[in-house]
Scaffold this active site. Sequence first.
Site, mmCIF file in Angstrom:
data_model
loop_
_atom_site.group_PDB
_atom_site.id
_atom_site.type_symbol
_atom_site.label_atom_id
_atom_site.label_comp_id
_atom_site.label_asym_id
_atom_site.label_seq_id
_atom_site.Cartn_x
_atom_site.Cartn_y
_atom_site.Cartn_z
ATOM 1 N N CYS A 1 -1.725 9.158 2.153
ATOM 2 C CA CYS A 1 -1.439 8.582 0.833
ATOM 3 C C CYS A 1 -2.500 9.078 -0.150
ATOM 4 O O CYS A 1 -2.256 9.208 -1.340
ATOM 5 C CB CYS A 1 -1.441 7.074 0.914
ATOM 6 S SG CYS A 1 -2.918 6.418 1.690
ATOM 7 N N GLU B 1 0.889 -1.172 0.000
ATOM 8 C CA GLU B 1 0.000 0.000 0.000
ATOM 9 C C GLU B 1 0.918 1.210 0.000
ATOM 10 O O GLU B 1 1.484 1.574 1.028
ATOM 11 C CB GLU B 1 -0.878 -0.014 1.257
ATOM 12 C CG GLU B 1 -1.763 -1.242 1.399
ATOM 13 C CD GLU B 1 -2.980 -1.203 0.491
ATOM 14 O OE1 GLU B 1 -3.301 -0.128 -0.038
ATOM 15 O OE2 GLU B 1 -3.596 -2.256 0.287
#
Length: 486
Positions: free
Chosen positions: A284, A250
Amino acid sequence: MIPERILNWINGEEVPAESGEWLEKYDPHTGDLQSHAARSREVDISAAVEAGKRAQPAWADTPPVQRGLILHRIVRLMQDYQQDIGDIVAAETGKGPTAGYGETGGAIQCGLFYASEGQRLYGKTTTSGVENKYAMTVRMPVGVAGLIIAANTPIANVAWKVFPALICGNAAVLKAAEDTPATAWMFGKIAKEAGLPNGVLNIVQGYGPEAGQPLVEHPDVDIISFTGSTSVGKLVQRLAADRLAKVSLELGGKNPLVVCDDADLDNAARWVLLSAFSNAGQRCAAGSRIIIFVSVYDEFVEMLIERSRQLRMGNTDNDDLGPVINERQLENMLEAVKIAKGEGARILYGGERATQPDLASGYYMQPTLMDNVEPKAEISCTELFGPIAILYRVAGFDEALALANDSPYGLTSCIHTRSIHRAMRFTEKVYTGVAVVNAATYGSEPHMPFGGTRSSGNGSREPGTEALDVYSELKDIYINTLPEHL
Ligand code: NAD
């Protein structure tokens, strides 16, 4: 609340690093030393993996419903300690107390979801082409899971990995982020109090190359789930490839947010600033490429500048954005802005380290807006992980979509429009793992699969039920009955 010395949790015990060394953790709001955490190395990682390996078979034999009940106890204690956890999160990251409390609520929600998966963990039954033969699939644990996380939303990052790993019957070794050691330690304390068997969850503190890398390289770690930067993610993938360990990555993003000429500009401005600057841009899923139709460009940019002026920096509930996590991150950002300026970027707002007396010793980057940047410039293609957004002008929808997709990353995206056609076309054609209409580039929910394309990941999705695919192996079972024995 934060212990001065933060130890590892190995086999249910708090232990220092074998070497007796410590790493120093600084308060991002003041720049003062906040705590010391065990500076673990290979020997400590091996001890944690061995503890996990010993504990895993009995945990795997514990019926999933019972595993779920133990995870439910962890969740209930997280609810009891929500204030304490939230305060630790706030102190370690520099976000406001309410934000820390809210993030803990998200982690609790994630825990609830996976604890209840113990009553599902569905496989499937299907047909067979052969008489008296029955076909089905079941999930089996992978083994020992190595979990490595970033510091930006520390308790959510712990929950996102630990709960699905454990409900699937794996043991886990969590390498805490070096900037948020106490948050992970607190989770270990709660897991112990909840009665999680010793060794099922081990938590090690330390730096990436010294503690994270030996975890990735350990031959007894069967699955690695990594949340962090794309550059380290690529290294993790390479190291794990040697033994074909399962890997879930991720990684970062440079997420586009498109503002069309038919957008509700007031709503769009609100979400642009939240996407770019909330959590000090350390998401993110932060919106860092703002793509604006030329016909509304000047008006919209004025709105953004005006509203940016009203943003307050600090670590209280009345502030809009806090510091970035450490001095190095701040320096990286200042350097990137300097280079962009040298290449002709126009700084519309911010661009410097905060100089207010109460913030100057912390790691505060001013919320920063810039334009006159080429889509292929380094700063357009590199995640900065801070409160910096680049604004681009486009003629219309097709150019906006092309620019949104012109990126090494593909994590999240957003479009602001009143047109259902534009919204549908954008969500269909944008090459990202998440696409949002009329809100932020962030805001994923724990029961939904999250992840990205291109350099934002390796195709896996966590959390949601999709994370169960990461943390378990599927097995086909065929049963052949013996009809002659009827
Ligand atoms: P980072 O890659 O430097 O560190 C992340 C973690 O990896 C830390 O625990 C670190 O100690 C560890 N690490 C560092 N070097 C290592 C090595 N050689 N081997 C093993 N582990 C190592 O990232 P960061 O700057 O701390 O975090 C920010 C990054 O995380 C951003 O790129 C952000 O987009 C990403 N992130 C992604 C998601 C997502 O779900 N996609 C969520 C949060 C953060």
